[in-house]
Design a protein around this motif. Structure first.
Motif, PDB file in Angstrom:
ATOM      1  N   GLY A  70       4.825  10.221   8.068  1.00 45.29           N
ATOM      2  CA  GLY A  70       4.988   9.078   8.937  1.00 45.29           C
ATOM      3  C   GLY A  70       3.689   8.616   9.569  1.00 45.29           C
ATOM      4  N   VAL A  71       2.656   9.428   9.440  1.00 43.58           N
ATOM      5  CA  VAL A  71       1.347   9.043   9.983  1.00 43.58           C
ATOM      6  C   VAL A  71       0.556   8.360   8.855  1.00 43.58           C
ATOM      7  N   ASP A  72       0.242   7.081   9.026  1.00 49.24           N
ATOM      8  CA  ASP A  72      -0.471   6.298   8.004  1.00 49.24           C
ATOM      9  C   ASP A  72      -1.850   5.908   8.530  1.00 49.24           C
ATOM     10  N   LEU A  73      -2.872   6.475   7.930  1.00 49.53           N
ATOM     11  CA  LEU A  73      -4.265   6.182   8.314  1.00 49.53           C
ATOM     12  C   LEU A  73      -4.971   5.342   7.245  1.00 49.53           C
ATOM     13  N   SER A  74      -4.181   4.721   6.363  1.00 46.47           N
ATOM     14  CA  SER A  74      -4.781   4.002   5.232  1.00 46.47           C
ATOM     15  C   SER A  74      -5.651   2.833   5.682  1.00 46.47           C
ATOM     16  N   ASP A  75      -5.234   2.132   6.750  1.00 45.85           N
ATOM     17  CA  ASP A  75      -6.038   1.002   7.212  1.00 45.85           C
ATOM     18  C   ASP A  75      -7.423   1.458   7.662  1.00 45.85           C
ATOM     19  N   GLU A  76      -7.449   2.531   8.442  1.00 39.98           N
ATOM     20  CA  GLU A  76      -8.731   3.035   8.925  1.00 39.98           C
ATOM     21  C   GLU A  76      -9.560   3.627   7.794  1.00 39.98           C
ATOM     22  N   MET A  77      -8.907   4.277   6.861  1.00 42.48           N
ATOM     23  CA  MET A  77      -9.618   4.809   5.691  1.00 42.48           C
ATOM     24  C   MET A  77     -10.206   3.676   4.852  1.00 42.48           C
ATOM     25  N   GLY A  78      -9.391   2.642   4.613  1.00 47.68           N
ATOM     26  CA  GLY A  78      -9.861   1.515   3.817  1.00 47.68           C
ATOM     27  C   GLY A  78     -11.025   0.790   4.475  1.00 47.68           C
ATOM     28  N   GLN A  79     -10.952   0.611   5.788  1.00 49.52           N
ATOM     29  CA  GLN A  79     -12.037  -0.043   6.506  1.00 49.52           C
ATOM     30  C   GLN A  79     -13.316   0.788   6.460  1.00 49.52           C
ATOM     31  N   SER A  80     -13.188   2.107   6.557  1.00 48.59           N
ATOM     32  CA  SER A  80     -14.374   2.980   6.484  1.00 48.59           C
ATOM     33  C   SER A  80     -15.022   2.891   5.104  1.00 48.59           C
ATOM     34  N   ALA A  81     -14.201   2.909   4.052  1.00 46.90           N
ATOM     35  CA  ALA A  81     -14.744   2.798   2.695  1.00 46.90           C
ATOM     36  C   ALA A  81     -15.400   1.433   2.484  1.00 46.90           C
ATOM     37  N   GLY A  99       2.800   0.255  -0.608  1.00 47.66           N
ATOM     38  CA  GLY A  99       4.217   0.582  -0.426  1.00 47.66           C
ATOM     39  C   GLY A  99       4.538   1.146   0.941  1.00 47.66           C
ATOM     40  N   ASN A 100       3.538   1.615   1.670  1.00 47.02           N
ATOM     41  CA  ASN A 100       3.776   2.180   3.003  1.00 47.02           C
ATOM     42  C   ASN A 100       3.888   1.113   4.082  1.00 47.02           C
ATOM     43  N   LYS A 101       3.599  -0.133   3.733  1.00 54.23           N
ATOM     44  CA  LYS A 101       3.640  -1.206   4.724  1.00 54.23           C
ATOM     45  C   LYS A 101       5.055  -1.772   4.785  1.00 54.23           C
ATOM     46  N   ALA A 102       5.637  -1.671   5.966  1.00 52.02           N
ATOM     47  CA  ALA A 102       7.041  -2.079   6.115  1.00 52.02           C
ATOM     48  C   ALA A 102       7.186  -3.559   6.383  1.00 52.02           C
ATOM     49  N   ASP A 109      -1.673  -8.323   5.478  1.00 52.68           N
ATOM     50  CA  ASP A 109      -3.006  -7.838   5.866  1.00 52.68           C
ATOM     51  C   ASP A 109      -3.581  -6.902   4.808  1.00 52.68           C
ATOM     52  N   ASN A 110      -2.728  -6.061   4.241  1.00 53.90           N
ATOM     53  CA  ASN A 110      -3.193  -5.127   3.214  1.00 53.90           C
ATOM     54  C   ASN A 110      -3.664  -5.885   1.965  1.00 53.90           C
ATOM     55  N   TYR A 111      -2.904  -6.913   1.562  1.00 49.95           N
ATOM     56  CA  TYR A 111      -3.323  -7.717   0.408  1.00 49.95           C
ATOM     57  C   TYR A 111      -4.605  -8.492   0.722  1.00 49.95           C
ATOM     58  N   HIS A 112      -4.730  -8.955   1.941  1.00 53.05           N
ATOM     59  CA  HIS A 112      -5.953  -9.652   2.350  1.00 53.05           C
ATOM     60  C   HIS A 112      -7.162  -8.728   2.194  1.00 53.05           C
ATOM     61  N   ASN A 113      -7.025  -7.486   2.682  1.00 56.26           N
ATOM     62  CA  ASN A 113      -8.126  -6.519   2.575  1.00 56.26           C
ATOM     63  C   ASN A 113      -8.400  -6.152   1.108  1.00 56.26           C
ATOM     64  N   LEU A 114      -7.338  -6.082   0.320  1.00 56.67           N
ATOM     65  CA  LEU A 114      -7.505  -5.807  -1.110  1.00 56.67           C
ATOM     66  C   LEU A 114      -8.305  -6.922  -1.779  1.00 56.67           C
ATOM     67  N   GLY A 115      -8.002  -8.170  -1.422  1.00 59.74           N
ATOM     68  CA  GLY A 115      -8.764  -9.302  -1.976  1.00 59.74           C
ATOM     69  C   GLY A 115     -10.222  -9.248  -1.585  1.00 59.74           C
ATOM     70  N   ASN A 116     -10.497  -8.868  -0.341  1.00 62.48           N
ATOM     71  CA  ASN A 116     -11.885  -8.764   0.101  1.00 62.48           C
ATOM     72  C   ASN A 116     -12.650  -7.696  -0.694  1.00 62.48           C
ATOM     73  N   ALA A 117     -12.008  -6.562  -0.940  1.00 60.68           N
ATOM     74  CA  ALA A 117     -12.656  -5.499  -1.710  1.00 60.68           C
ATOM     75  C   ALA A 117     -12.962  -5.962  -3.134  1.00 60.68           C
ATOM     76  N   ARG A 118     -12.070  -6.732  -3.720  1.00 67.80           N
ATOM     77  CA  ARG A 118     -12.301  -7.247  -5.073  1.00 67.80           C
ATOM     78  C   ARG A 118     -13.386  -8.320  -5.092  1.00 67.80           C
ATOM     79  N   MET A 119     -13.439  -9.119  -4.039  1.00 65.41           N
ATOM     80  CA  MET A 119     -14.497 -10.127  -3.952  1.00 65.41           C
ATOM     81  C   MET A 119     -15.872  -9.466  -3.944  1.00 65.41           C
ATOM     82  N   ARG A 120     -16.003  -8.365  -3.232  1.00 66.61           N
ATOM     83  CA  ARG A 120     -17.286  -7.664  -3.167  1.00 66.61           C
ATOM     84  C   ARG A 120     -17.694  -7.099  -4.516  1.00 66.61           C
ATOM     85  N   GLN A 121     -16.735  -6.851  -5.374  1.00 62.01           N
ATOM     86  CA  GLN A 121     -17.026  -6.336  -6.721  1.00 62.01           C
ATOM     87  C   GLN A 121     -17.120  -7.466  -7.754  1.00 62.01           C
ATOM     88  N   GLU A 122     -17.079  -8.716  -7.248  1.00 57.17           N
ATOM     89  CA  GLU A 122     -17.163  -9.920  -8.091  1.00 57.17           C
ATOM     90  C   GLU A 122     -15.998 -10.014  -9.061  1.00 57.17           C
TER      91      GLU A 122
END
Length: 280
Positions: A70-81, A99-102, A109-122
């Motif tokens: 029940g403890v989800d630290l994925s946002d903080e982990m993703g931001q650190s990476a 899948g952990n996002k209810a 927000d998770n998809y937004h961050n995913l798009g940003n990570a892909r943009m950085r990789q062109e």
């Protein structure tokens, strides 16, 4: 009888004491265990605030593995990476924890961050898909909408650059082909020039040889002419008689001449006699 009862009570008390001790140990261990991941989480957050993002990511990963369900630290982990510029790791974290996002907001927000990570990789095409998924869950997110238009602009620019590069490559290939053709043409012309020079030289040599042949023939004729005179002289020489024959002939001629003179002399004498015997 009393002793037996006392023994049973003592035994029961001992069992209960052992149970209490075990529970106490478990409680202490669980508290220590819980305090351990919390402490790790605190270390992760401290490192993140200090902008030591690689170190923060390591602590976050350790805390997440030790944290209860029940403890989800994925946002903080993703931001650190993401802050550590490990964009491929951030992309993987956002993908695994979607899948952990209810709520729709959390998913957006998770998809937004995913798009940003892909943009950085062109990976602009992948970024477009992520931003569209975010807008489907939160159509009013202006940041996501702007990032989507930026990703599309990057795709168009990339296509134009590739098109221009292909045109330049084709032009370069055409220039190389023309240069090759020109080179081949120059080589052919040079070869033809060499052949022409060779033919001219050959003709000159033939003419020179012909002239030399004619001169040689003339010399031969001249030598033959000169040789003919000499040959005539030799023939005249050959026509002369030998010394002995010439002497004999000369003697014969002299004898004949003498005989002729004698005859002539005798003829003169007879005439005188005839004149002198004549009666005048």
């Amino acid at each position: 009888m009393v002793g037996k009862i006392f023994g049973k009570v003592e035994q029961k008390v001992g069992i209960e004491m052992k149970t209490v001790a075990v529970l106490a140990v478990l409680f202490v261990v669980s508290n220590v265990y819980a305090q351990d991941w919390r402490d790790t989480l605190e270390l992760a957050r401290t490192a993140y605030k200090s902008k030591d993002y690689d170190k923060a990511l390591g602590f976050y990963e350790k805390a997440q593995s030790a944290a209860p369900d029940g403890v989800d630290l994925s946002d903080e982990m993703g931001q650190s990476a993401y802050k550590a510029k490990r964009y491929n790791v951030a992309e993987k974290i956002y993908q695994q924890n979607q899948g952990n996002k209810a709520s729709s907001k959390a998913q957006a927000d998770n998809y937004h961050n995913l798009g940003n990570a892909r943009m950085r990789q062109e990976d602009y095409e992948g970024a477009v898909e992520a931003y569209k998924d975010a807008l489907r869950r939160n159509p009013k997110d202006e940041k996501t909408r702007y990032n989507l238009s930026e990703a599309k602009r990057k795709i168009k620019k990339k296509e134009e650059e590739e098109k221009k590069q292909n045109q330049n490559q084709q032009k370069q290939n055409g220039n190389n082909g023309n240069q090759s053709q020109n080179q081949n043409g120059n080589n052919q012309q040079q070869q033809q020039g060499n052949n022409s020079q060779g033919n001219n030289g050959q003709k000159k040599n033939q003419q020179g040889n012909k002239g030399q042949g004619q001169q040689s023939q003339g010399n031969q004729r001249q030598r033959k002419g000169q040789g003919g005179g000499k040959s005539g002289e030799r023939r005249d020489g050959k026509g002369q008689l030998s010394n002995k024959t010439a002497d004999r002939m000369l003697d014969d001629l002299m004898k004949r001449e003498a005989e002729t003179q004698r005859r002539m002399a005798g003829y003169g004498s007879g005439s005188s006699k005839s004149k002198s015997g004549k009666d005048w």
